[in-house]
Scaffold this active site. Structure first.
Site, PDB file in Angstrom:
ATOM      1  N   ASP A  48       0.831  -1.215   0.000  1.00 23.18           N
ATOM      2  CA  ASP A  48       0.000   0.000   0.000  1.00 23.18           C
ATOM      3  C   ASP A  48       0.861   1.260   0.000  1.00 23.18           C
ATOM      4  O   ASP A  48       1.959   1.269   0.554  1.00 23.18           O
ATOM      5  CB  ASP A  48      -0.909  -0.028   1.247  1.00 23.18           C
ATOM      6  CG  ASP A  48      -2.083   0.928   1.108  1.00 23.18           C
ATOM      7  OD1 ASP A  48      -2.340   1.431  -0.011  1.00 23.18           O
ATOM      8  OD2 ASP A  48      -2.751   1.180   2.132  1.00 23.18           O
ATOM      9  N   ASN A  94     -11.109  -2.588  -5.067  1.00 26.59           N
ATOM     10  CA  ASN A  94     -10.364  -1.622  -5.897  1.00 26.59           C
ATOM     11  C   ASN A  94     -11.081  -1.280  -7.206  1.00 26.59           C
ATOM     12  O   ASN A  94     -10.709  -0.319  -7.888  1.00 26.59           O
ATOM     13  CB  ASN A  94      -8.942  -2.112  -6.177  1.00 26.59           C
ATOM     14  CG  ASN A  94      -8.018  -2.022  -4.978  1.00 26.59           C
ATOM     15  OD1 ASN A  94      -7.106  -2.828  -4.802  1.00 26.59           O
ATOM     16  ND2 ASN A  94      -8.229  -1.018  -4.117  1.00 26.59           N
TER      17      ASN A  94
HETATM   18  C1  IPE Z   1      -5.430  -2.716   0.007  1.00 31.71           C
HETATM   19  O1  IPE Z   1      -5.073  -1.405  -0.244  1.00 31.71           O
HETATM   20  C2  IPE Z   1      -5.508  -3.501  -1.261  1.00 31.71           C
HETATM   21  C3  IPE Z   1      -4.239  -3.742  -1.918  1.00 31.71           C
HETATM   22  C4  IPE Z   1      -3.044  -3.454  -1.446  1.00 31.71           C
HETATM   23  C5  IPE Z   1      -4.334  -4.377  -3.203  1.00 31.71           C
HETATM   24  P1  IPE Z   1      -6.173  -0.264  -0.403  1.00 31.71           P
HETATM   25  O2  IPE Z   1      -5.437   1.021  -0.586  1.00 31.71           O
HETATM   26  O3  IPE Z   1      -7.150  -0.626  -1.449  1.00 31.71           O
HETATM   27  O4  IPE Z   1      -6.906  -0.333   1.012  1.00 31.71           O
HETATM   28  P2  IPE Z   1      -7.775   0.746   1.789  1.00 31.71           P
HETATM   29  O5  IPE Z   1      -8.770   1.277   0.816  1.00 31.71           O
HETATM   30  O6  IPE Z   1      -6.843   1.831   2.250  1.00 31.71           O
HETATM   31  O7  IPE Z   1      -8.369   0.000   2.934  1.00 31.71           O
HETATM   32  C1  IPE Z   2      -1.521   0.257  -3.352  1.00 27.39           C
HETATM   33  O1  IPE Z   2      -1.351   1.635  -3.418  1.00 27.39           O
HETATM   34  C2  IPE Z   2      -1.918  -0.323  -4.685  1.00 27.39           C
HETATM   35  C3  IPE Z   2      -3.307  -0.806  -4.736  1.00 27.39           C
HETATM   36  C4  IPE Z   2      -4.138  -0.805  -3.755  1.00 27.39           C
HETATM   37  C5  IPE Z   2      -3.781  -1.318  -6.006  1.00 27.39           C
HETATM   38  P1  IPE Z   2      -2.575   2.643  -3.388  1.00 27.39           P
HETATM   39  O2  IPE Z   2      -2.979   2.919  -4.791  1.00 27.39           O
HETATM   40  O3  IPE Z   2      -3.652   2.166  -2.507  1.00 27.39           O
HETATM   41  O4  IPE Z   2      -1.871   3.935  -2.774  1.00 27.39           O
HETATM   42  P2  IPE Z   2      -2.480   4.951  -1.719  1.00 27.39           P
HETATM   43  O5  IPE Z   2      -3.015   4.169  -0.560  1.00 27.39           O
HETATM   44  O6  IPE Z   2      -3.558   5.712  -2.441  1.00 27.39           O
HETATM   45  O7  IPE Z   2      -1.324   5.812  -1.339  1.00 27.39           O
HETATM   46 MG    MG Z   3      -4.057   2.417  -0.528  1.00 23.03          MG
END
Ligand code: IPE
Ligand code: IPE
Ligand code: MG
Length: 246
Positions: free
Chosen positions: A23, A71
């Site tokens: 993340d 997502n």
């Molecule tokens: C969790 O990250 C899912 C993945 C790393 C694929 P998110 O960024 O989607 O999670 P939330 O929305 O902060 O809980």
């Molecule tokens: C993790 O990074 C990747 C996925 C969840 C697909 P994020 O895209 O969630 O990055 P933040 O949380 O917005 O920084």
């Molecule tokens: Mg995220």
């Protein structure tokens, strides 16, 4: 009865299975004035580093959470980018993964992926199925609740067909209906980016996992951070509901 997810490893040994919630790609990009997609590209590079590091650290199973069932709520362009990066990763890295003896498995709902993604995912699994050196699971279109619902449905159908008796469904038998059937439970779950939640990841399998949360944003993840997380894991005492040692 063995404790759930009883460890295969002794004190100080590397965890057998590490699962990572990757993340912070978006925040990494934002901090540099870049588009989110640039963060996702760097995230793929970090995933490659994690695969290498896991192998070097003696971790036998690595699971990477790369796209959740939630997502899909993101803007269509970002979803498209994430699908594209998975495809690119398989195309670019499959030859090397094959050569290095890595067994690749994708966990999650594959049915609802587009035909080209499905075909690539099947190819990656088929072409590495005989590999035994090291196991890489990619959680893609994965949600822990979704996985449990699909497993419950499959178990109900098996009962209806007369293949099993409902009374024979215990934890071990139910586990065989999950996407992770045959894979040991994760010992350690790492989440980057400072968030302290599990976001629907391995709800069943991580019931007794240790969690390590780090503020590092995923694109900055490297072997040192991985080794630090394992050191933190090794300093903990896993009790599985018992009273512990010492
Ligand atoms: C969790 O990250 C899912 C993945 C790393 C694929 P998110 O960024 O989607 O999670 P939330 O929305 O902060 O809980
Ligand atoms: C993790 O990074 C990747 C996925 C969840 C697909 P994020 O895209 O969630 O990055 P933040 O949380 O917005 O920084
Ligand atoms: Mg995220």
């Amino acid at each position: 009865m063995p404790a759930p997810g009883a460890p295969s490893t002794g004190v100080g040994a590397p965890p057998r299975h590490v699962a990572i919630i990757m993340d912070g790609n978006g925040r990494w990009a934002k901090a540099r004035g870049l588009e989110r997609t640039a963060g996702h590209r760097e995230g793929v590079a970090a995933a490659r580093r994690a695969v290498e590091a896991a192998r070097d650290l003696g971790v036998a199973y690595l699971t990477l959470y790369s796209f959740s069932t939630e997502n899909w709520r993101r803007p269509a362009g970002e979803v498209r980018d994430l699908m594209g990066l998975l495809k690119q990763f398989i195309v670019d890295d499959l030859p090397r993964l094959k050569e290095e003896g890595v067994k690749v498995r994708i966990i999650g709902d594959k049915e609802n992926l587009s035909a080209d993604v499905k075909a690539l995912v099947r190819r990656a699994e088929r072409e590495t199925e005989k590999n035994t050196k090291y196991n890489l699971q990619i959680a893609f279109n994965y949600g822990g609740r979704d996985e449990l619902v699909r497993a419950a449905r499959a178990a109900a159908e098996a009962v209806k067909r007369g293949d099993i008796d409902a009374g024979d469904i215990d934890e071990a038998a139910f586990g065989l209906f999950l996407d992770t059937a045959g894979t040991p439970d994760p010992d350690l779950v790492i989440r980057t980016s400072g968030e302290r939640r599990t976001s629907n990841f391995l709800n069943w399998q991580a019931a007794y996992a240790e969690y390590v949360f780090t503020d590092v944003l995923w694109p900055d993840f490297d072997a040192t951070i991985f080794a630090d997380a394992i050191a933190e894991y090794n300093a903990r005492e896993r009790r599985y509901g018992g009273v512990g040692g010492a």
